[in-house]
Design a protein around this motif. Structure first.
Motif, PDB file in Angstrom:
ATOM      1  N   THR A   1       6.268  26.946  -9.371  1.00 35.11           N
ATOM      2  CA  THR A   1       5.496  25.711  -9.148  1.00 35.11           C
ATOM      3  C   THR A   1       6.295  24.485  -9.574  1.00 35.11           C
ATOM      4  OG1 THR A   1       3.405  26.888  -9.475  1.00 35.11           O
ATOM      5  CG2 THR A   1       3.350  24.496  -9.702  1.00 35.11           C
ATOM      6  N   GLN A   2       6.999  24.601 -10.695  1.00 40.26           N
ATOM      7  CA  GLN A   2       7.828  23.492 -11.154  1.00 40.26           C
ATOM      8  C   GLN A   2       8.896  23.135 -10.127  1.00 40.26           C
ATOM      9  OE1 GLN A   2       8.957  25.157 -15.040  1.00 40.26           O
ATOM     10  NE2 GLN A   2       8.071  23.331 -15.982  1.00 40.26           N
ATOM     11  N   GLU A   3       9.489  24.135  -9.524  1.00 39.12           N
ATOM     12  CA  GLU A   3      10.511  23.885  -8.508  1.00 39.12           C
ATOM     13  C   GLU A   3       9.899  23.204  -7.291  1.00 39.12           C
ATOM     14  OE1 GLU A   3      13.871  23.373  -6.541  1.00 39.12           O
ATOM     15  OE2 GLU A   3      13.702  24.024  -8.629  1.00 39.12           O
ATOM     16  N   SER A   4       8.692  23.635  -6.912  1.00 42.26           N
ATOM     17  CA  SER A   4       7.993  23.013  -5.782  1.00 42.26           C
ATOM     18  C   SER A   4       7.672  21.550  -6.073  1.00 42.26           C
ATOM     19  CB  SER A   4       6.708  23.784  -5.477  1.00 42.26           C
ATOM     20  OG  SER A   4       5.963  23.141  -4.470  1.00 42.26           O
ATOM     21  N   LEU A   5       7.219  21.271  -7.305  1.00 40.86           N
ATOM     22  CA  LEU A   5       6.912  19.892  -7.684  1.00 40.86           C
ATOM     23  C   LEU A   5       8.178  19.041  -7.720  1.00 40.86           C
ATOM     24  CD1 LEU A   5       4.299  20.489 -10.547  1.00 40.86           C
ATOM     25  CD2 LEU A   5       3.846  19.642  -8.238  1.00 40.86           C
ATOM     26  N   SER A   6       9.269  19.611  -8.194  1.00 39.98           N
ATOM     27  CA  SER A   6      10.536  18.869  -8.229  1.00 39.98           C
ATOM     28  C   SER A   6      10.994  18.522  -6.820  1.00 39.98           C
ATOM     29  CB  SER A   6      11.605  19.698  -8.944  1.00 39.98           C
ATOM     30  OG  SER A   6      11.258  19.910 -10.297  1.00 39.98           O
ATOM     31  N   SER A   7      10.800  19.458  -5.888  1.00 37.97           N
ATOM     32  CA  SER A   7      11.174  19.201  -4.496  1.00 37.97           C
ATOM     33  C   SER A   7      10.345  18.062  -3.916  1.00 37.97           C
ATOM     34  CB  SER A   7      10.976  20.473  -3.669  1.00 37.97           C
ATOM     35  OG  SER A   7      11.247  20.226  -2.301  1.00 37.97           O
TER      36      SER A   7
ATOM     37  N   GLY B   1       0.819  -1.207   0.000  1.00 35.15           N
ATOM     38  CA  GLY B   1       0.000   0.000   0.000  1.00 35.15           C
ATOM     39  C   GLY B   1       0.852   1.256   0.000  1.00 35.15           C
ATOM     40  N   GLN B   2       1.916   1.253   0.801  1.00 31.27           N
ATOM     41  CA  GLN B   2       2.819   2.407   0.820  1.00 31.27           C
ATOM     42  C   GLN B   2       3.479   2.599  -0.543  1.00 31.27           C
ATOM     43  OE1 GLN B   2       5.364   2.774   4.484  1.00 31.27           O
ATOM     44  NE2 GLN B   2       4.333   0.883   5.075  1.00 31.27           N
ATOM     45  N   GLU B   3       3.888   1.493  -1.151  1.00 34.20           N
ATOM     46  CA  GLU B   3       4.516   1.566  -2.474  1.00 34.20           C
ATOM     47  C   GLU B   3       3.546   2.154  -3.503  1.00 34.20           C
ATOM     48  OE1 GLU B   3       6.952   1.250  -5.751  1.00 34.20           O
ATOM     49  OE2 GLU B   3       7.498   1.117  -3.637  1.00 34.20           O
ATOM     50  N   LEU B   4       2.278   1.711  -3.469  1.00 36.99           N
ATOM     51  CA  LEU B   4       1.287   2.214  -4.422  1.00 36.99           C
ATOM     52  C   LEU B   4       0.970   3.686  -4.183  1.00 36.99           C
ATOM     53  CD1 LEU B   4      -1.186  -0.811  -4.625  1.00 36.99           C
ATOM     54  CD2 LEU B   4       0.362  -0.002  -6.408  1.00 36.99           C
ATOM     55  N   MET B   5       0.943   4.114  -2.918  1.00 39.01           N
ATOM     56  CA  MET B   5       0.722   5.531  -2.627  1.00 39.01           C
ATOM     57  C   MET B   5       1.822   6.384  -3.251  1.00 39.01           C
ATOM     58  SD  MET B   5      -0.644   5.849   1.306  1.00 39.01           S
ATOM     59  CE  MET B   5       0.023   4.415   2.111  1.00 39.01           C
ATOM     60  N   LEU B   6       3.071   5.983  -3.016  1.00 42.55           N
ATOM     61  CA  LEU B   6       4.208   6.756  -3.514  1.00 42.55           C
ATOM     62  C   LEU B   6       4.287   6.694  -5.032  1.00 42.55           C
ATOM     63  CD1 LEU B   6       6.781   5.607  -0.816  1.00 42.55           C
ATOM     64  CD2 LEU B   6       5.764   7.882  -1.014  1.00 42.55           C
ATOM     65  N   GLN B   7       4.029   5.525  -5.591  1.00 35.90           N
ATOM     66  CA  GLN B   7       4.062   5.364  -7.035  1.00 35.90           C
ATOM     67  C   GLN B   7       2.990   6.220  -7.696  1.00 35.90           C
ATOM     68  OE1 GLN B   7       4.310   1.289  -8.993  1.00 35.90           O
ATOM     69  NE2 GLN B   7       2.188   1.782  -9.446  1.00 35.90           N
ATOM     70  N   GLY B   8       1.778   6.200  -7.130  1.00 35.31           N
ATOM     71  CA  GLY B   8       0.688   6.994  -7.690  1.00 35.31           C
ATOM     72  C   GLY B   8       0.964   8.481  -7.623  1.00 35.31           C
TER      73      GLY B   8
ATOM     74  N   LYS C   1      12.963   9.619  -2.046  1.00 34.06           N
ATOM     75  CA  LYS C   1      13.591   9.261  -0.776  1.00 34.06           C
ATOM     76  C   LYS C   1      12.692   8.323   0.027  1.00 34.06           C
ATOM     77  CE  LYS C   1      15.632  11.329   3.379  1.00 34.06           C
ATOM     78  NZ  LYS C   1      15.920  12.600   4.105  1.00 34.06           N
ATOM     79  N   SER C   2      11.386   8.603   0.048  1.00 36.97           N
ATOM     80  CA  SER C   2      10.442   7.748   0.779  1.00 36.97           C
ATOM     81  C   SER C   2      10.362   6.362   0.156  1.00 36.97           C
ATOM     82  CB  SER C   2       9.054   8.394   0.801  1.00 36.97           C
ATOM     83  OG  SER C   2       9.069   9.609   1.519  1.00 36.97           O
ATOM     84  N   ARG C   3      10.381   6.284  -1.173  1.00 40.04           N
ATOM     85  CA  ARG C   3      10.325   4.984  -1.844  1.00 40.04           C
ATOM     86  C   ARG C   3      11.571   4.166  -1.541  1.00 40.04           C
ATOM     87  NH1 ARG C   3       8.190   5.177  -7.973  1.00 40.04           N
ATOM     88  NH2 ARG C   3       7.992   2.948  -7.529  1.00 40.04           N
ATOM     89  N   ASP C   4      12.710   4.825  -1.478  1.00 40.07           N
ATOM     90  CA  ASP C   4      13.946   4.112  -1.115  1.00 40.07           C
ATOM     91  C   ASP C   4      13.829   3.519   0.289  1.00 40.07           C
ATOM     92  OD1 ASP C   4      15.059   4.734  -3.538  1.00 40.07           O
ATOM     93  OD2 ASP C   4      16.175   6.475  -2.804  1.00 40.07           O
ATOM     94  N   GLN C   5      13.212   4.272   1.197  1.00 40.58           N
ATOM     95  CA  GLN C   5      13.039   3.779   2.567  1.00 40.58           C
ATOM     96  C   GLN C   5      12.100   2.577   2.601  1.00 40.58           C
ATOM     97  OE1 GLN C   5      11.675   7.295   4.599  1.00 40.58           O
ATOM     98  NE2 GLN C   5      13.741   8.117   4.885  1.00 40.58           N
ATOM     99  N   VAL C   6      11.043   2.608   1.778  1.00 43.58           N
ATOM    100  CA  VAL C   6      10.111   1.475   1.715  1.00 43.58           C
ATOM    101  C   VAL C   6      10.829   0.241   1.182  1.00 43.58           C
ATOM    102  CG1 VAL C   6       8.058   0.578   0.546  1.00 43.58           C
ATOM    103  CG2 VAL C   6       8.018   2.871   1.533  1.00 43.58           C
TER     104      VAL C   6
END
Length: 667
Positions: free
Chosen positions: A467-473, A386-393, A480-485
């Motif tokens: 906005t692009q910079e905010s989205l990139s951040s 579920g965490q993986e799908l949240m981050l992937q989505g 980083k979160s996906r790597d932790q998962v």
């Protein structure tokens, strides 16, 4: 099958692979009949359900295999006018196919007999937990009654068997168990309300609790449950007049088996859904099925698949939906609040060891604890997925938003380029000081409006870049979160505990078959109980701290990110609308300016032809242009305005095409 000294009916007769080949043999001179069955190397469905891994029922894919095999076998029996009369998991044998898939076969036709749909029988056969209540009353309770039984008694047994396969337990359980409280068992089955599929008595002389749905511990998806529960409710019906017949049972179960599964992950709710539909259904039917499971109305359903927006036309066939899997589902967008996976804490289903050494009780307890451990493992995997799908989505939504930003920025910059070329005509500025030509004042005002529009477009461009910079951040944060998962080790830790617990469980399983243990063996057994309990405690601790708590924290973070994405998406849409509006207005201004310049050019030509071109003293330090210069400049400016208007028109067409592309949905 032909026996030595006798004959036998081969129920399979080569036409149905889901019936076991079997028959009777007569042994030697004694003429005793022996029932001979086909060898199935993988035990029975009961042995599968008795495994701790399936303590809470079969996985969805395996359950569908059981359903398909049982329905096919029963259909063949009915076509041949046979009633089985002893359907239960122990009489459904399992073997492995050539490709490693399970195949289940109905077996043990010792109680079977020929019986048409309108015929009855009075003899009683079967296993009591799976018996129709009318047969149970006579065979188990020994109450005299003259009821005759029809073929629907097999349907009741199938209903109990399917419930057992789906949940890992029997549907009707009195306090103390079916074998110890037979009167209450009969009462539960006969007093069951219409629509109920299970009944339980949790304490002695306590009330009966009815269930109209499968338990939350069941591994079947809500999509399959919604198809299965009505079938169970209508074949677990005591009154034969209200019970479905085999024709309807076959029709409804075949309907399930002919459906395909579309995996849909609700990004806002953070829940994976299985949508069962027919390929000949329309997209509108699919959307209604999604609505039933998610409460998201069809008009609010917007989908993404593998990073691309999916435009689903309601009138076309559902077969055009992309092939999905649990790890690669359609992603559904809505404004719902994240709720996550609903589940029951496995710790609530962990029994306790008795202090003394009781080999049978210790085995049963270890089996129950191990079953809860496997449930914890499944849930831990589901929470991690579920965490993986949240981050992937979310990552894919950001890709769509970034693409929208790039297109909007390109349009804004193109418009700015056109406007800048228009505003950069210096000779027009010198003409603005000619008061005798009133049209020049209007042209000056129009150029001032173009300058304002250019400033708005400049601000929009700057806004989009921010906005692009905010989205990139945010994307970097997601990576980083996906790597932790991916680095999460809780699954391995739980599996390690289960492997060690399994070794002790197998030893308990062997020990219970012995009459007793020596003193040393008993001490080892006690130590094993202690170790088993410690392992179970560690397993559940890892599940809670590494699985549940991290998942709940991820839901909170996901909710915050979804709000940011939702706000950003709305902001990008508003900026895009501003850019489009500026383009439209700029086009109108350019057309008006071009028209004025054409009129001025025409007037100057007329005045020159008449030799009446007026001249007035200049109101600025710049010398007044000669009529010839004024005429040439007007013609040049008019041509420039026409070219600029044409460019803006092309730019507007680009915006119109972008507006027809579905925007990133509300999230």
């Amino acid at each position: 099958m032909q026996g030595a000294g006798g004959s036998a009916r081969e129920w399979n007769d080569g036409q149905n692979q889901y019936l076991s080949r079997e028959g009777f043999l007569e042994e030697g001179g004694s003429r005793q009949k022996v029932l001979v069955m086909e060898y199935c190397s993988s035990g029975s469905l009961l042995s599968v359900l008795e495994s701790p891994e399936n303590a809470f029922g079969l996985p969805e894919d395996e359950f569908l295999v059981v359903l398909r095999c049982v329905v096919a076998g029963m259909n063949h029996l009915r076509e041949n006018g046979i009633v089985h009369r002893d359907i239960k998991p122990g009489n459904i044998m399992r073997l492995m196919g050539e490709e490693g898939q399970s195949i289940y076969k109905l077996t043990d036709f010792g109680a079977a007999r020929e019986l048409d749909d309108d015929e009855k029988f009075v003899s009683v056969y079967g296993t009591e937990e799976y018996l129709h209540p009318d047969m149970y009353e006579r065979a188990v309770l020994r109450k005299p009654q003259q009821k005759a039984f029809g073929v629907t008694v097999d349907l009741w047994s199938i209903g109990v068997t399917l419930y057992h396969a789906a949940t890992g337990s029997l549907p009707f359980i009195p306090f103390g168990g079916p074998r110890r409280n037979k009167e209450m068992m009969y009462r539960i089955t006969t007093e069951k309300p219409a629509g109920a599929i299970a009944g339980t008595q949790r304490r002695e002389n306590g009330p009966l609790e009815w269930s109209y749905t499968l338990p939350i511990t069941c591994q079947l998806s809500l999509g399959l449950q919604s198809q299965l529960v009505p079938i169970l409710a209508n074949i677990l019906e005591v009154e034969q007049a209200k019970c479905w017949g085999f024709d309807q049972f076959f029709a409804e179960t075949s309907d399930i088996l002919q459906r395909v599964v579309v995996h849909v992950f609700s990004l806002s709710q953070a829940v994976l859904h299985h949508i069962y539909i027919h390929t000949h259904n329309t997209i509108a039917t699919f959307q209604e099925a999604v609505h039933k499971q998610t409460s998201v109305a069809p008009r609010h359903q917007e989908y993404l698949f593998e990073g691309h927006l999916c435009v689903l036309e309601p009138s076309i066939s559902a077969q055009h939906i992309a092939h999905t899997t649990a790890s690669s589902p359609l992603t559904l967008f809505s404004t719902a609040i994240p709720k996550g996976l609903a589940f029951r804490d496995p710790a609530l289903d962990v029994p306790k060891f008795v202090p003394k050494v009781d080999l049978q009780a210790d085995y049963n307890t270890a089996k129950g604890v191990l079953g809860a451990g496997y449930q914890a493992l499944r849930l831990a995997r589901a929470l991690l997925d579920g965490q993986e799908l949240m981050l992937q989505g979310l990552h894919r939504v950001l890709e769509v938003l970034q693409a929208t930003c790039r297109r909007t920025l390109e349009v804004a910059r193109t418009s700015l380029l056109f406007l800048s070329s228009s505003l950069g005509t210096e000779r027009f500025n010198s003409m603005a000081g000619t008061p005798e030509i009133q049209e020049l004042k209007a042209a000056t005002e129009l150029r001032s409006r173009l300058r304002t529009l250019a400033e708005v477009l400049s601000r929009c461009s700057q806004n989009i870049m921010e906005t692009q910079e905010s989205l990139s951040s945010l994307r970097r944060e997601l990576v980083k979160s996906r790597d932790q998962v991916h680095e999460e080790r809780s699954i391995q830790q739980i599996q390690c505990c289960l492997d060690k617990m399994n070794l002790i469980y197998k030893q308990f399983k062997k020990s219970r078959m012995r009459p007793g243990l020596s003193y040393n063996e008993e001490q080892i057994h006690k130590l094993d109980k202690v170790n088993f309990s410690h392992l179970a405690k560690r397993l559940l601790q890892v599940f809670q701290e590494e699985g549940v708590q991290k998942y709940q924290a991820s839901l909170v973070t996901h909710g915050k990110r979804m709000r940011v994405v939702h706000e950003t998406r709305n902001h990008v849409r508003l900026v895009g609308c501003s850019v489009a509006a500026c383009n439209t207005e700029a086009q109108g201004v350019q057309e008006s300016l071009s028209k004025i310049l054409e009129e001025l050019s025409h007037q100057l030509l007329q005045d020159r032809a008449k030799g009446t071109l007026a001249s007035s003293p200049p109101i600025s330090p710049h010398p007044s242009p000669t009529p010839k210069d004024l005429l040439l400049h007007m013609q040049e400016l008019c041509e420039g305005m026409k070219l600029l208007a044409s460019d803006l028109l092309d730019n507007n067409r680009i915006i119109e095409r972008l507006s027809r592309v579905p925007a990133a949905p509300d999230v």
